[in-house]
Design a protein around this motif. Structure first.
Motif, PDB file in Angstrom:
ATOM      1  N   LEU A  18     -18.147  -0.441   7.222  1.00  0.00           N
ATOM      2  CA  LEU A  18     -18.651  -1.452   8.149  1.00  0.00           C
ATOM      3  C   LEU A  18     -17.609  -1.792   9.213  1.00  0.00           C
ATOM      4  CD1 LEU A  18     -21.101  -3.440   8.534  1.00  0.00           C
ATOM      5  CD2 LEU A  18     -19.785  -5.089   7.204  1.00  0.00           C
ATOM      6  N   LYS A  19     -16.358  -1.915   8.784  1.00  0.00           N
ATOM      7  CA  LYS A  19     -15.260  -2.259   9.674  1.00  0.00           C
ATOM      8  C   LYS A  19     -14.078  -1.345   9.369  1.00  0.00           C
ATOM      9  CE  LYS A  19     -12.432  -6.174  11.214  1.00  0.00           C
ATOM     10  NZ  LYS A  19     -12.767  -5.950  12.631  1.00  0.00           N
ATOM     11  N   PRO A  20     -13.996  -0.180  10.004  1.00  0.00           N
ATOM     12  CA  PRO A  20     -12.943   0.788   9.677  1.00  0.00           C
ATOM     13  C   PRO A  20     -11.545   0.231   9.936  1.00  0.00           C
ATOM     14  CG  PRO A  20     -14.671   1.798  11.014  1.00  0.00           C
ATOM     15  CD  PRO A  20     -14.921   0.326  11.038  1.00  0.00           C
ATOM     16  N   PRO A  21     -10.663   0.255   8.931  1.00  0.00           N
ATOM     17  CA  PRO A  21      -9.291  -0.209   9.136  1.00  0.00           C
ATOM     18  C   PRO A  21      -8.472   0.829   9.892  1.00  0.00           C
ATOM     19  CG  PRO A  21      -9.555   0.608   6.908  1.00  0.00           C
ATOM     20  CD  PRO A  21     -10.923   0.648   7.540  1.00  0.00           C
ATOM     21  N   ALA A  22      -7.319   0.405  10.399  1.00  0.00           N
ATOM     22  CA  ALA A  22      -6.469   1.288  11.201  1.00  0.00           C
ATOM     23  C   ALA A  22      -6.079   2.539  10.438  1.00  0.00           C
ATOM     24  CB  ALA A  22      -5.226   0.533  11.664  1.00  0.00           C
ATOM     25  N   GLU A  23      -5.802   2.405   9.132  1.00  0.00           N
ATOM     26  CA  GLU A  23      -5.380   3.570   8.361  1.00  0.00           C
ATOM     27  C   GLU A  23      -6.488   4.613   8.240  1.00  0.00           C
ATOM     28  OE1 GLU A  23      -5.949   0.121   5.324  1.00  0.00           O
ATOM     29  OE2 GLU A  23      -5.221   0.405   7.383  1.00  0.00           O
ATOM     30  N   ASP A  24      -7.745   4.177   8.244  1.00  0.00           N
ATOM     31  CA  ASP A  24      -8.859   5.123   8.224  1.00  0.00           C
ATOM     32  C   ASP A  24      -9.029   5.781   9.590  1.00  0.00           C
ATOM     33  OD1 ASP A  24      -9.196   4.305   5.656  1.00  0.00           O
ATOM     34  OD2 ASP A  24     -11.289   3.670   5.879  1.00  0.00           O
ATOM     35  N   LEU A  25      -8.934   4.993  10.644  1.00  0.00           N
ATOM     36  CA  LEU A  25      -9.064   5.533  11.996  1.00  0.00           C
ATOM     37  C   LEU A  25      -7.993   6.582  12.266  1.00  0.00           C
ATOM     38  CD1 LEU A  25      -9.804   2.203  13.901  1.00  0.00           C
ATOM     39  CD2 LEU A  25     -11.419   4.069  13.522  1.00  0.00           C
TER      40      LEU A  25
END
Length: 259
Positions: free
Chosen positions: A178-185
């Motif tokens: 729902l809200k991708p964190p920086a580490e996923d991006l």
């Protein structure tokens, strides 16, 4: 719709384009019977049997509960892009709520991507999840060149309650889908990203936030934002011949043709 057993290479049935694009054919295939996953494949005109084609894996929109890869608007869009880009397009039909709640849409799309081995992704929230998986766990034999997000949804709107309702096993408002964190991006498994937003779309700020978050994440690729001024959500599907819709299609195609 003609189906094969478990292989996308068996028993195809070709379709005539709804609005002619010279030489483009389409066929429906079954990727998996359990869970039920299928796709419509668009094939441009072949002049050289040794010719190589770009491949586009398209995930249709619809808020996780509507629309279809076989809907006329998506057939027309894929037919047009296939003709203009000279590309093979795999448009996946994934499970929808309520018959198949989230995460069926993610798992079905991942299964289709694994079976087809296609290097360019288009869509929204689901496409991001696919690119993240490619970057995190890999996809042997496949290089994902880029990702195109058209009016994507990534939380922060009134739609959040509906997403949480459709996804019984969720992590709340901070769920990374729902809200991708920086580490996923930072782990996106592609080299470049194109994000479309529309000025009057309630998801406008969501797409822009994703653009900024991706730039700050440490991801090493190139990201571009394309805004259609004065337009609403998915306007290019509602009126595909309008000037602004043609601009979207042309930008979509030019992104695919980049080296």
């Amino acid at each position: 719709m003609a189906e094969s057993s478990h292989s996308p290479h068996l028993a195809p049935r070709f379709h005539r384009p709804m609005i002619p694009s010279p030489g483009v054919r389409s066929k429906d295939v079954t990727i998996s019977s359990e869970p039920p996953v299928s796709a419509r494949i668009f094939i441009p005109k072949v002049s050289d049997p040794n010719q190589k084609f770009p491949l586009l894996f398209l995930v249709h929109g619809g808020g996780f509960c509507g629309m279809s890869a076989f809907a006329p608007r998506y057939h027309l869009f894929c037919n047009t892009v296939s003709a203009q880009a000279g590309a093979i397009i795999v448009s996946v039909e994934y499970g929808l709520f309520p018959d198949r709640p989230i995460p069926a849409c993610y798992e079905d799309s991942w299964a289709a991507l694994q079976s087809g081995g296609v290097p360019l992704s288009a869509g929204g929230n689901i496409s991001h999840t696919l690119a993240f998986r490619v970057g995190s766990i890999g996809l042997p034999g496949v290089k994902v060149v880029g990702m195109i997000l058209v009016h994507p949804y990534f939380g922060g709107t009134e739609d959040d309650e509906m997403w949480l309702f459709m996804c019984p096993n969720n992590g709340g408002l901070q769920d990374p889908r729902l809200k991708p964190p920086a580490e996923d991006l930072a782990k996106l498994g592609c080299e470049r990203v194109l994000i479309f937003v529309a000025e009057k779309d309630h998801l406008n700020v969501v797409g822009k936030n994703y653009h900024e978050d991706l730039k700050k994440s440490g991801w090493g690729g190139r990201v571009e934002l394309f805004e259609s001024h004065g337009e609403e959500h998915v306007f290019h599907m509602d009126n595909p011949k309008s000037e602004k819709a043609v601009e979207v299609t042309n930008k979509f195609v030019s992104f695919m043709k980049q080296d």
